[in-house]
Every structure is written in structure tokens, then in C-alpha cells.
Design a protein around this motif. Structure first.
Motif, PDB file in Angstrom:
ATOM      1  N   MET A   7     -35.481  38.353  75.509  1.00 20.65           N
ATOM      2  CA  MET A   7     -34.564  38.343  74.375  1.00 20.65           C
ATOM      3  C   MET A   7     -35.060  37.393  73.296  1.00 20.65           C
ATOM      4  SD  MET A   7     -30.490  37.757  74.569  1.00 20.65           S
ATOM      5  CE  MET A   7     -30.136  38.987  75.771  1.00 20.65           C
ATOM      6  N   ASP A   8     -35.560  36.234  73.739  1.00 23.12           N
ATOM      7  CA  ASP A   8     -36.076  35.251  72.798  1.00 23.12           C
ATOM      8  C   ASP A   8     -37.256  35.833  72.029  1.00 23.12           C
ATOM      9  OD1 ASP A   8     -37.547  31.985  72.917  1.00 23.12           O
ATOM     10  OD2 ASP A   8     -35.867  32.674  71.709  1.00 23.12           O
ATOM     11  N   MET A   9     -38.125  36.561  72.725  1.00 20.41           N
ATOM     12  CA  MET A   9     -39.286  37.159  72.079  1.00 20.41           C
ATOM     13  C   MET A   9     -38.888  38.287  71.137  1.00 20.41           C
ATOM     14  SD  MET A   9     -42.090  35.744  72.479  1.00 20.41           S
ATOM     15  CE  MET A   9     -43.250  36.977  71.916  1.00 20.41           C
ATOM     16  N   MET A  10     -37.687  38.842  71.361  1.00 21.99           N
ATOM     17  CA  MET A  10     -37.216  39.886  70.448  1.00 21.99           C
ATOM     18  C   MET A  10     -36.421  39.292  69.303  1.00 21.99           C
ATOM     19  SD  MET A  10     -36.147  43.101  72.741  1.00 21.99           S
ATOM     20  CE  MET A  10     -35.949  42.564  74.386  1.00 21.99           C
ATOM     21  N   ALA A  11     -36.587  37.967  69.118  1.00 21.11           N
ATOM     22  CA  ALA A  11     -35.947  37.269  68.007  1.00 21.11           C
ATOM     23  C   ALA A  11     -34.428  37.317  68.069  1.00 21.11           C
ATOM     24  CB  ALA A  11     -36.442  37.815  66.655  1.00 21.11           C
ATOM     25  N   VAL A  12     -33.886  37.360  69.298  1.00 23.89           N
ATOM     26  CA  VAL A  12     -32.433  37.227  69.452  1.00 23.89           C
ATOM     27  C   VAL A  12     -32.204  35.973  70.278  1.00 23.89           C
ATOM     28  CG1 VAL A  12     -30.379  38.244  70.476  1.00 23.89           C
ATOM     29  CG2 VAL A  12     -32.060  39.700  69.368  1.00 23.89           C
ATOM     30  N   ASN A  13     -31.426  35.047  69.750  1.00 25.25           N
ATOM     31  CA  ASN A  13     -31.215  33.781  70.425  1.00 25.25           C
ATOM     32  C   ASN A  13     -30.394  33.973  71.702  1.00 25.25           C
ATOM     33  OD1 ASN A  13     -30.528  31.191  71.179  1.00 25.25           O
ATOM     34  ND2 ASN A  13     -30.396  30.468  69.068  1.00 25.25           N
ATOM     35  N   PRO A  14     -30.998  33.736  72.887  1.00 26.32           N
ATOM     36  CA  PRO A  14     -30.243  33.988  74.115  1.00 26.32           C
ATOM     37  C   PRO A  14     -29.033  33.080  74.278  1.00 26.32           C
ATOM     38  CG  PRO A  14     -32.377  33.003  74.617  1.00 26.32           C
ATOM     39  CD  PRO A  14     -32.364  33.251  73.167  1.00 26.32           C
ATOM     40  N   LEU A  51     -33.156  47.527  67.593  1.00 20.72           N
ATOM     41  CA  LEU A  51     -32.726  48.299  66.436  1.00 20.72           C
ATOM     42  C   LEU A  51     -31.325  47.892  66.024  1.00 20.72           C
ATOM     43  CD1 LEU A  51     -34.105  51.706  67.682  1.00 20.72           C
ATOM     44  CD2 LEU A  51     -34.897  50.500  65.666  1.00 20.72           C
ATOM     45  N   ARG A  52     -30.457  47.678  67.016  1.00 24.62           N
ATOM     46  CA  ARG A  52     -29.077  47.326  66.691  1.00 24.62           C
ATOM     47  C   ARG A  52     -28.983  45.894  66.195  1.00 24.62           C
ATOM     48  NH1 ARG A  52     -26.780  50.145  71.911  1.00 24.62           N
ATOM     49  NH2 ARG A  52     -26.453  52.256  71.095  1.00 24.62           N
ATOM     50  N   GLU A  53     -29.787  44.993  66.772  1.00 21.82           N
ATOM     51  CA  GLU A  53     -29.679  43.585  66.391  1.00 21.82           C
ATOM     52  C   GLU A  53     -30.279  43.316  65.021  1.00 21.82           C
ATOM     53  OE1 GLU A  53     -28.413  40.837  68.033  1.00 21.82           O
ATOM     54  OE2 GLU A  53     -27.546  42.203  69.502  1.00 21.82           O
ATOM     55  N   HIS A  54     -31.408  43.956  64.714  1.00 24.53           N
ATOM     56  CA  HIS A  54     -32.153  43.561  63.519  1.00 24.53           C
ATOM     57  C   HIS A  54     -32.084  44.531  62.355  1.00 24.53           C
ATOM     58  CE1 HIS A  54     -33.559  40.215  65.698  1.00 24.53           C
ATOM     59  NE2 HIS A  54     -34.342  40.879  66.498  1.00 24.53           N
ATOM     60  N   THR A  55     -31.495  45.697  62.556  1.00 22.85           N
ATOM     61  CA  THR A  55     -31.410  46.630  61.435  1.00 22.85           C
ATOM     62  C   THR A  55     -29.970  47.058  61.244  1.00 22.85           C
ATOM     63  OG1 THR A  55     -31.610  48.664  62.712  1.00 22.85           O
ATOM     64  CG2 THR A  55     -33.658  47.558  62.095  1.00 22.85           C
ATOM     65  N   ASN A  56     -29.711  47.668  60.100  1.00 24.13           N
ATOM     66  CA  ASN A  56     -28.367  48.181  59.844  1.00 24.13           C
ATOM     67  C   ASN A  56     -28.335  49.686  59.911  1.00 24.13           C
ATOM     68  OD1 ASN A  56     -26.965  45.776  59.423  1.00 24.13           O
ATOM     69  ND2 ASN A  56     -27.773  45.604  57.353  1.00 24.13           N
ATOM     70  N   LEU A  57     -29.292  50.257  60.640  1.00 29.64           N
ATOM     71  CA  LEU A  57     -29.378  51.715  60.681  1.00 29.64           C
ATOM     72  C   LEU A  57     -28.152  52.325  61.342  1.00 29.64           C
ATOM     73  CD1 LEU A  57     -33.093  51.992  61.828  1.00 29.64           C
ATOM     74  CD2 LEU A  57     -32.197  52.461  59.553  1.00 29.64           C
ATOM     75  N   PRO A  58     -27.744  53.486  60.858  1.00 29.82           N
ATOM     76  CA  PRO A  58     -26.587  54.150  61.474  1.00 29.82           C
ATOM     77  C   PRO A  58     -26.918  54.607  62.899  1.00 29.82           C
ATOM     78  CG  PRO A  58     -27.593  55.549  59.814  1.00 29.82           C
ATOM     79  CD  PRO A  58     -28.270  54.234  59.701  1.00 29.82           C
ATOM     80  N   GLU A  59     -25.881  54.719  63.719  1.00 29.44           N
ATOM     81  CA  GLU A  59     -26.072  55.025  65.143  1.00 29.44           C
ATOM     82  C   GLU A  59     -26.859  56.308  65.374  1.00 29.44           C
ATOM     83  OE1 GLU A  59     -25.541  51.959  67.086  1.00 29.44           O
ATOM     84  OE2 GLU A  59     -25.615  53.736  68.349  1.00 29.44           O
ATOM     85  N   LYS A  60     -26.646  57.289  64.515  1.00 31.19           N
ATOM     86  CA  LYS A  60     -27.325  58.565  64.715  1.00 31.19           C
ATOM     87  C   LYS A  60     -28.832  58.378  64.579  1.00 31.19           C
ATOM     88  CE  LYS A  60     -27.504  63.161  64.982  1.00 31.19           C
ATOM     89  NZ  LYS A  60     -28.946  63.185  65.032  1.00 31.19           N
ATOM     90  N   MET A  61     -29.225  57.574  63.580  1.00 33.13           N
ATOM     91  CA  MET A  61     -30.655  57.351  63.361  1.00 33.13           C
ATOM     92  C   MET A  61     -31.237  56.530  64.502  1.00 33.13           C
ATOM     93  SD  MET A  61     -32.516  55.979  59.930  1.00 33.13           S
ATOM     94  CE  MET A  61     -31.709  57.138  58.874  1.00 33.13           C
ATOM     95  N   ILE A  62     -30.460  55.553  64.961  1.00 36.68           N
ATOM     96  CA  ILE A  62     -30.919  54.741  66.082  1.00 36.68           C
ATOM     97  C   ILE A  62     -31.126  55.627  67.297  1.00 36.68           C
ATOM     98  CG2 ILE A  62     -30.204  52.965  67.729  1.00 36.68           C
ATOM     99  CD1 ILE A  62     -29.030  51.388  65.476  1.00 36.68           C
ATOM    100  N   ALA A  63     -30.198  56.531  67.547  1.00 34.09           N
ATOM    101  CA  ALA A  63     -30.320  57.429  68.691  1.00 34.09           C
ATOM    102  C   ALA A  63     -31.608  58.242  68.579  1.00 34.09           C
ATOM    103  CB  ALA A  63     -29.110  58.347  68.760  1.00 34.09           C
TER     104      ALA A  63
END
Lengths: 260, 160, 278
Positions: A131-138, C119-131
Motif C-alpha cells: 500500500m505504501d508503494m502504491m502511494a497510499v498511506n497505510p 485507480l480509485r485512490e489516485h484518479t477521479n475516473l467514473p466506475e464504469k471506466m475503472i471497471a
């Protein structure tokens, strides 16, 4: 002899060091709590796993303890012709002490150890590193929600415990012994004060909630990342939580005593 | 275990918890029961207050009509000065009497107010003139012993 | 977006995506790496090989910024990793993907949610595109049908492949592999090897493999480095390595029992221990 002394000294220094680490960890988790509130769903999920899943054991234990208090109290109160104050005995015991303390001990055993095991397992299987490597703070994503869930759940569970206990006392008093229900409740209402009994009990449960949650998350995060390490950490959580809760209870009770 | 189920159960849990807290606070703890009343203060002086404590109840005809707000010592007259706070809705005649009583044998100490016959009522700042001090157990025993001692010689003188 | 502006890509793009110059690393007093210098050119697949405990995983951690070198410089895309603060580090990591030794999939999320995580944590893409993106990544590793399974239900090889799909979810510029072949059966091994190569070329990325699987590495990589006891003892293209006469490289590549890495752990004289006369 010298080696024994130095061993004791070493252990003491280790313990103090550990307490310092726990404090620093607590500050770190608090600093990273922003995500817990902006994405409250994370906390909600953890409240389910810590709080809701503990409901059964808390409610049942509360009922049983209330009933036992009633039974035990009855025997002694009867000698002074004071059976009608059974409700007072049960309510005060639960609200001031049994509620917060027993709930904290049960919570540490059930939810605390589960939290430690979860976080420990994630550490052992490198999930936290990933998680840390994916740039999400655990700490923000995994640890903080569990901490806040514990802090929120504990007072609620303690209140439910006390309420169930009083109900248990009622069952014994009114249904078994035969005390008049109205007398039971009115005696209790007269003797129980919101400020000294209910509020103090609530404050205690919040403090215990913080203590147990911090210990549980810390032991998980700090454990040796092996199977034995996780197992040892879970044991430490339960033991440390128990000792800490009882110590805090002593300190808080001393401060809260009326007239002190 | 999907999101909606979790949220539902968490909601139920929190609601139950708050309900329990509320129950404990209001029903058991009697929160808000005593707050709403307006109060007025009167004073009473006793030679001995016995085990009277602050916040002790003031009762009349067995009903709670106020609480003890302050206890002081008058160094000049060597008396106990007790401040009583009474609920405004209960008025008492100016010549009411206050006694220090114990509820039951081992019970708590409280002040009992006995109404008098005066038309004028007690207001803030007034002093209750008639005050009955607490019964101190040791004095009672002492009086009893004294009474017994004085009885015996009189009886023997009669028989002589 | 804010992060990209704060830490801009190096306008004069260096030839090497990763440049390691004279790096030392020690855990307290124990020196793990001594004076390591290596370069990873853009677009290439590079292997770092060596026996267990030689420091190669530490090297990977240094590149990822999980550890800081005690001396020397380590640059990723022109940026000195040690200079970065937490925010800068996270910003750099969004351009990286890492495959951990046993996958390290999140055990409480499904395969789909695992791959969708970044994808969910770092982008604001809509769920359909993420899927759609998740299905594409899973398809690339051949596991589109496992989307709804939990990690516990996967075999080791499958978990590794899902982790690979997760690592490349954001189309990173640099992909790091920590022992990707460890514990795999021959089929899965070959599959993972080929995936590493294909994904690298398809994404236009650069890959660094830390492994001790010689045979597979020689088939897929562009360049190899050999590490022993914290130092680089050999390097070259696969052909150069196969023909190399350097003692360590030769022992490693041909699996020889004795050489620079001795067979016998240091012990007292054998005859003496058995009490035999000389």
C-alpha cells in the motif's frame, strides 16, 4: 545478583521506551486521521467489525453480571432490611465501575485482539508495504479508521452493558425477590446522580476506549512480521490492555471520588 | 458482507448505544429532574448539625422541597449557620421550624421543615427562627445514664 | 495535478531512468551495500541477481524510496530520491509499480477491487471506466475471469499474476519486481516471465527484476547485474553473461557447487573433529 539487577533495569527501560513508542504512534495516527473523517465509510466498516460484532457478548455479559450483582447484593442487604436498595447497588456498581471496566476488558479480548491480528497479518504479508508503494498511506487507510472505530464503539458498548445489567438486576429484584417495581426504580433514581455516576462512567469508557484501541493498533503495526510475531502481539494486546485499563481505572476513580 | 448491510447494522448499533446512554442519563440518573426549578435562599442556625452534609435534602411532609447549599460556622455566636435553597414554588410561613433529622436508623441526614401559622411567607435572605439541632447519640446516652443515676438514690430514700 | 506541477518531469530527459552512483547502505553497523553503481536505461528490462542475503532486495527498497542510502546518490527520473519529502515520495511512487514476492494482495478485497485500488485512490475516473480498465489489465495477465474471487481462493501463480495486473494498473513508467519467479511451477514461471517482457514493451516502461532465477532471466532481460556481498561483481547482456569467465558469474550461471561462494561453511578441521589420526 548484579546481572539480575541489570536485567530488571533493562526490562524497565524497555517498558518505558515502549510506552514512549506507543505515545508517538498515537500522535502519528491522530495526525493521519483526516482520511478517517473525510471517508467515514472506512470507519463505519470498522465500527461494524469491532462494535456490532461485540454486541452479543457485551449484552449477554451485562445481563449476567447485573443478575449476579442483584443476587449477591440481596443476601447482604437483607441482613439490614435494605433489600429495596438492590437497584441502587446494581446501578451504582455498573455505572461507576463494572460497566466501563468489564466492557473494556471484553472489548480488548474480542475486538482488540482481532484488530491486532488483522494489522499484524497485513504487515506479515507485506500488504502494508505494498500500500505504501502504491502511494497510499497505510496509517491513514488501515490504522486510523480502526482506532476511531474503537474509540466510538467503547462508550456505546459500555452504556449497553450497564443498561442490560440494570435490567438484569431488575429481573432478580422484581421477578425473583418480589420487590415492588416502583420502589425499585424510585430508589435507584434518587440515589444515582448524573454527574457523579453516569457521566463519570461515560468518561471512563471513553478513556478506556482510547487506551485499548491505541494498544491494539500499535501491537499490530509494531509486531514481528511472522506467524509467531502476530500471535505474540495478539496476546500482548489483551494483557497490556487489561493492565492499562485497571491502572487507569484506579487513577480515574481516585480523581472522581466525591468530595476529593 | 456488502456496504449497505454494514451501514445498516452500524446505524442500529449506534442508535441502540445512544438510546442506552439516554436511558441511563435521564431515567436512572435523573438528569434534568432538579435543574428546572427556581430557588430562593433562607438561613437557619443550629447548635449542632450532627451529620448534615452539603446537598442534603430539605423535606417537608416527606417531600423534597430544597437542598442544603452551604454550611458555615459563626465564630461570634458559636453556632452552625446553614444556607437552605428552596424551590420557589413551595412557600413557607415566616414562623416555620427547621429540624435536623435522620431518615431511618442508619439513613442519610436531612432537614425537615415544619410549617408555622404566620400569614407572611419566607423570602430570600430570611432566617428561620425555630431550629431544632441534631440528636447526637452520645448526648442521648449521657442523658439516659444521668437520668438512671439520679433515679436510684431517690428510690432508696423513699424506701427508707 | 498539484504534485505534477511541484515536481516536474526532468525536461532534459536522462538516458537512464534509474541512476545509482556509489551507494552504501547499512543497518546500523551491518553494511549491506558497499559502493554500488549501476544504471537502468529507459525502456529496458534489467535483472539484478545474486544469492540470498546479498542485498538485492535492499537495492529495490532503496529505489522505491522505502529506505535511504547512507551515502551516495540514487536518482529516479533525474530526481534524487533521498531529497524527497513524504508528498514528493508518494508523487514519485505513482509513476512506479511494484510486484511483491508473494503478491501481497489485499486479503479483504476481491481481485477486482485489488486491481482497481490505485485507480480509485489516485484518479477521479467514473466506475464504469475503472471497471473497463480493470478488465483490460486482468485480461493482459489472462485472469479476467477471476475478477470476483477473493485472493485466498487463488493459487500462488494466479495471485502473482493478479498482483502484476495491480502493479501496472496506472501504466507506470518503472516497474519493480521482487523475486517474481520464487516458488512458481514451470508453466507459471514461463508465463510470468513472458508477461514481464510483453508488459514492459507494451507500456513503454522500464523494468527492474530482482531474482536468482538465471535461466528465465537470461531469456527475457536486456542487461544483468550480479551482486555478491554488497558489491557488483559482474554485469553484461545475456550473451556476455553466458560467455563470462568471471568466477562468481560463472558459478552462478552454471550452478557450480564450489567457487567464489564456498560450499563449506567455515568450520574446524574435519579430521580433527572426527578424532581421526592425520
Amino acid at each position: 545478583m548484579i546481572s539480575l539487577l541489570s536485567k530488571i533495569g533493562g526490562r524497565t527501560i524497555d517498558s518505558v521506551w515502549r510506552i514512549g513508542s506507543i505515545m508517538r504512534f498515537f500522535m502519528l495516527v491522530l495526525a493521519n486521521s483526516g482520511t478517517s473523517f473525510s471517508r467515514f465509510g472506512l470507519v463505519r466498516r470498522e465500527i461494524f467489525f469491532s462494535g456490532v460484532m461485540s454486541l452479543i457478548i457485551i449484552l449477554v455479559s451485562g445481563l449476567f453480571i447485573g443478575m449476579v450483582l442483584g443476587l449477591q447484593g440481596f443476601e447482604t442487604l437483607q441482613k439490614y432490611g435494605a433489600e429495596e436498595t438492590m437497584g441502587v447497588l446494581v446501578a451504582l456498581s455498573l455505572l461507576r465501575e463494572m460497566g466501563p471496566v468489564v466492557t473494556a476488558l471484553l472489548f480488548a479480548s474480542r475486538a482488540g485482539s482481532a484488530i491486532t491480528a488483522e494489522i499484524g497479518l497485513m504487515k506479515a504479508t507485506e500488504q502494508l508495504k505494498a500500500m505504501d508503494m502504491m502511494a497510499v498511506n497505510p496509517i491513514a487507510r488501515v490504522v486510523a479508521p480502526r482506532l476511531w472505530a474503537g474509540i466510538i464503539s467503547m462508550p456505546l458498548l459500555a452504556a449497553l452493558f450497564s443498561a442490560m445489567g440494570i435490567f438484569g438486576g431488575y429481573l432478580i429484584a422484581v421477578l425473583m425477590v418480589g420487590i415492588d417495581s416502583g420502589v425499585f426504580w424510585s430508589n435507584m433514581e434518587a440515589a444515582v446522580s448524573f454527574r457523579y455516576d453516569v457521566l463519570n462512567g461515560f468518561v471512563k469508557s471513553v478513556v478506556f476506549g482510547v487506551a485499548v484501541s491505541v494498544i491494539a493498533t500499535f501491537e499490530g503495526y509494531d509486531c514481528t512480521p511472522t506467524a509467531e510475531g502476530v500471535s505474540a502481539a495478539t496476546t500482548r494486546t489483551v494483557v497490556s490492555s487489561a493492565l492499562t485499563v485497571l491502572l487507569l481505572d484506579l487513577i480515574l476513580t481516585a480523581f472522581m471520588l466525591r468530595g476529593l | 458482507m456488502d456496504r449497505k448491510t454494514i451501514d445498516l447494522w452500524v446505524g442500529i448499533f449506534v442508535l441502540l448505544g445512544l438510546l442506552a446512554l439516554g436511558l441511563l442519563a435521564f431515567k436512572v440518573g435523573n438528569l434534568g429532574g432538579e435543574r428546572e426549578a427556581k430557588l430562593y435562599r433562607v438561613e437557619a442556625r443550629f447548635d449542632n448539625i450532627g451529620g448534615l452534609k452539603l446537598k442534603a435534602p430539605v423535606k417537608s411532609a416527606g417531600v423534597l422541597v430544597g437542598r442544603v447549599k452551604g454550611i458555615h460556622f459563626d465564630n461570634i455566636k458559636f453556632q452552625a449557620v446553614v444556607d437552605l435553597e428552596l424551590y420557589e414554588r413551595y412557600e413557607f410561613p415566616k414562623d416555620s421550624s427547621a429540624s435536623i433529622l435522620t431518615s431511618g436508623l442508619l439513613g442519610e441526614v436531612y432537614i425537615g421543615l415544619e410549617p408555622g401559622g404566620d400569614d407572611k411567607k419566607l423570602v430570600t435572605g430570611d432566617r428561620i427562627k425555630l431550629a431544632q439541632s441534631a440528636v447526637v447519640l452520645e448526648r442521648l446516652i449521657g442523658q439516659f445514664m444521668l437520668g438512671k443515676a439520679s433515679e436510684a438514690p431517690a428510690a432508696s430514700s423513699v424506701t427508707k | 495535478m498539484r504534485y505534477f506541477l511541484k515536481y516536474p518531469l526532468n525536461p532534459a530527459e536522462t538516458k537512464n531512468l534509474v541512476e545509482i552512483a556509489n551507494v552504501d547502505f547499512a543497518y546500523g553497523k551491518r553494511a549491506i551495500l558497499k559502493g554500488i553503481s549501476l544504471n537502468v536505461p529507459r525502456g529496458k528490462v534489467v535483472a539484478i541477481m545474486g544469492g540470498s542475503g546479498c542485498g538485492k532486495t535492499t537495492l529495490l527498497r532503496l529505489i522505491g524510496g522505502q529506505l535511504t542510502p547512507t551515502s551516495g546518490t540514487l536518482r529516479v527520473d533525474g530526481q534524487n530520491v533521498a531529497d524527497l519529502d513524504q508528498a514528493g515520495l508518494y508523487s514519485m511512487r505513482r509513476k512506479m509499480g511494484m510486484l511483491f514476492q508473494f503478491g501481497a494482495l489485499f486479503s479483504d478485497l476481491s481481485v477486482f477491487d485489488n486491481v482497481a485500488f490505485q485507480l480509485r485512490e489516485h484518479t477521479n475516473l467514473p466506475e464504469k471506466m475503472i471497471a473497463d480498465l480493470v478488465h483490460m489489465k486482468l485480461n493482459a495477465v489472462g485472469l479476467r475471469g477471476t475478477a470476483n474471487l477473493m485472493p485466498a481462493e487463488l493459487s500462488g501463480g494466479m495471485a502473482r499474476r493478479v498482483a502484476l495486473a495491480r502493479a501496472v494498473a496506472l501504466d507506470p513508467a518503472l516497474v519493480l519486481y521482487d523475486e517474481p519467479f520464487a516458488g512458481l511451477d514451470p508453466i507459471s514461471l514461463a508465463v510470468v516471465g513472458q508477461l514481464i517482457r510483453h508488459l514492459n514493451d507494451a507500456l513503454g516502461a522500464t523494468s527492474i527484476l530482482v531474482t536468482h532465477d538465471v535461466m528465465e532471466s537470461l531469456q527475457i532481460v536486456d542487461y544483468l547485474y550480479f551482486v555478491s556481498e554488497g558489491k557488483i561483481v559482474g554485469e553484461g547482456t545475456p550473451d556476455e553473461i553466458r560467455a563470462s569467465e568471471l568466477p562468481f558469474v560463472k558459478q552462478f550461471v552454471h550452478g557450480e557447487r564450489d567457487g567464489p561462494v564456498p560450499f563449506h561453511y567455515p568450520a574446524q578441521d574435519y579430521a580433527k573433529q572426527l578424532g581421526l589420526p592425520k
